[in-house]
Scaffold this motif. Structure first.
Motif, PDB file in Angstrom:
ATOM      1  N   ASP A  32       0.833  -1.206   0.000  1.00 31.82           N
ATOM      2  CA  ASP A  32       0.000   0.000   0.000  1.00 31.82           C
ATOM      3  C   ASP A  32       0.866   1.255   0.000  1.00 31.82           C
ATOM      4  O   ASP A  32       0.601   2.203  -0.744  1.00 31.82           O
ATOM      5  N   ARG A  33       1.907   1.275   0.818  1.00 30.72           N
ATOM      6  CA  ARG A  33       2.797   2.438   0.872  1.00 30.72           C
ATOM      7  C   ARG A  33       3.535   2.617  -0.449  1.00 30.72           C
ATOM      8  O   ARG A  33       3.713   3.743  -0.929  1.00 30.72           O
ATOM      9  N   ARG A  34       3.954   1.505  -1.019  1.00 31.78           N
ATOM     10  CA  ARG A  34       4.666   1.574  -2.293  1.00 31.78           C
ATOM     11  C   ARG A  34       3.759   2.154  -3.377  1.00 31.78           C
ATOM     12  O   ARG A  34       4.181   3.009  -4.155  1.00 31.78           O
ATOM     13  N   GLN A  35       2.504   1.706  -3.390  1.00 31.24           N
ATOM     14  CA  GLN A  35       1.575   2.208  -4.383  1.00 31.24           C
ATOM     15  C   GLN A  35       1.289   3.692  -4.170  1.00 31.24           C
ATOM     16  O   GLN A  35       1.182   4.456  -5.135  1.00 31.24           O
ATOM     17  N   ARG A  36       1.161   4.113  -2.919  1.00 31.27           N
ATOM     18  CA  ARG A  36       0.915   5.529  -2.646  1.00 31.27           C
ATOM     19  C   ARG A  36       2.094   6.383  -3.091  1.00 31.27           C
ATOM     20  O   ARG A  36       1.913   7.493  -3.593  1.00 31.27           O
ATOM     21  N   LEU A  37       3.295   5.880  -2.917  1.00 33.28           N
ATOM     22  CA  LEU A  37       4.481   6.613  -3.372  1.00 33.28           C
ATOM     23  C   LEU A  37       4.515   6.684  -4.898  1.00 33.28           C
ATOM     24  O   LEU A  37       4.845   7.727  -5.467  1.00 33.28           O
ATOM     25  N   LEU A  38       4.179   5.596  -5.559  1.00 29.36           N
ATOM     26  CA  LEU A  38       4.142   5.596  -7.017  1.00 29.36           C
ATOM     27  C   LEU A  38       3.115   6.603  -7.532  1.00 29.36           C
ATOM     28  O   LEU A  38       3.378   7.338  -8.491  1.00 29.36           O
ATOM     29  N   THR A  39       1.960   6.645  -6.889  1.00 28.05           N
ATOM     30  CA  THR A  39       0.910   7.580  -7.285  1.00 28.05           C
ATOM     31  C   THR A  39       1.351   9.023  -7.072  1.00 28.05           C
ATOM     32  O   THR A  39       1.149   9.893  -7.935  1.00 28.05           O
ATOM     33  N   ALA A  40       1.959   9.297  -5.919  1.00 29.89           N
ATOM     34  CA  ALA A  40       2.439  10.651  -5.621  1.00 29.89           C
ATOM     35  C   ALA A  40       3.534  11.063  -6.595  1.00 29.89           C
ATOM     36  O   ALA A  40       3.548  12.183  -7.118  1.00 29.89           O
ATOM     37  N   ALA A  41       4.453  10.145  -6.867  1.00 31.84           N
ATOM     38  CA  ALA A  41       5.568  10.450  -7.758  1.00 31.84           C
ATOM     39  C   ALA A  41       5.104  10.675  -9.186  1.00 31.84           C
ATOM     40  O   ALA A  41       5.656  11.514  -9.908  1.00 31.84           O
ATOM     41  N   TYR A  42       4.091   9.945  -9.601  1.00 32.19           N
ATOM     42  CA  TYR A  42       3.557  10.082 -10.949  1.00 32.19           C
ATOM     43  C   TYR A  42       3.130  11.521 -11.220  1.00 32.19           C
ATOM     44  O   TYR A  42       3.378  12.072 -12.304  1.00 32.19           O
ATOM     45  N   THR A  43       2.536  12.153 -10.228  1.00 33.61           N
ATOM     46  CA  THR A  43       2.112  13.550 -10.377  1.00 33.61           C
ATOM     47  C   THR A  43       3.264  14.517 -10.147  1.00 33.61           C
ATOM     48  O   THR A  43       3.509  15.425 -10.950  1.00 33.61           O
TER      49      THR A  43
END
Length: 215
Positions: A18-29
């Motif tokens: 979950d944390r990894r996915q949240r970081l990927l989402t944040a980084a994408y933007t």
């Protein structure tokens, strides 16, 4: 090392994912809007709502995260392009047109994807050199597999011509990303298809001119 203990209904492995996915989402933007070089780990953690310590449980640093975001963009684009080619009529011209059209449409559907794949990948420097080269090779292979040795292609040059086709499309998309008044997407597609057809001798003139083959 993550343990199997549950916490708020999630196992340690699930929390890490979950944390990894949240970081990927944040980084994408953030990588697309603010840019890779201007995005700090602190800013990423704030956007993802995790601690700095949790960041390093997921990624070794900003560079590692950038590589993961870029690779996901490339993988999703390759899947979309391969699907479009597979659903097109069996002749090479139709399949290449379908692949080019889907590549441009899919990448530009989300400006963040376009900026990461064609702008930030260059601005990030050496950290993405190998990953970018692997992506270029992957898209070149798709074109080669679709073309084979077409009549009109220079003997033994299909790889180089496919590589040049990838480069041309990338430059067209960089222009679209950076232009104050971006050219219409259909113009990018028409231009890329025209370059392909001219390269392989299947179109004598620019679309719309006398004697040209319509798209």
């Amino acid at each position: 090392m993550a343990t199997g203990r549950d916490y708020r209904g999630m196992t340690a492995e699930q929390r890490l994912a979950d944390r990894r996915q949240r970081l990927l989402t944040a980084a994408y933007t953030l990588f697309a809007v603010a840019g890779f070089t201007s995005t700090t780990i602190e800013r990423l953690c704030a956007a993802a709502r995790i601690s700095n310590r949790a960041f390093y449980e997921c990624f070794s640093g900003r560079e590692d995260l950038m590589r993961a975001v870029y690779d996901r963009c490339v993988e999703e684009t390759m899947l979309a392009v391969s699907k479009a080619i597979g659903q097109a009529p069996p002749d090479a011209d139709s399949r290449i047109k379908a692949g080019i059209s889907e590549y441009i449409a899919f990448v530009t559907r989300d400006t963040r994807r376009a900026r990461i794949m064609h702008l930030e990948v260059r601005r990030s420097g050496d950290i993405l050199t190998a990953h970018r080269q692997r992506a270029v090779s992957g898209f070149t292979d798709i074109i080669e597999d679709t073309l084979g040795e077409l009549e009109g292609a220079l003997p033994g040059r299909t790889h180089l011509m496919a590589l040049g086709m990838v480069g041309a499309i990338q430059e067209l998309l960089i222009e679209w990303v950076l232009a104050e008044n971006p050219p219409p997407l259909e113009h990018l597609t028409e231009t890329a298809v025209h370059i392909f057809r001219r390269s392989f001798g299947s179109e004598p003139a620019y679309p719309g001119s006398k004697g040209s083959t319509s798209l």
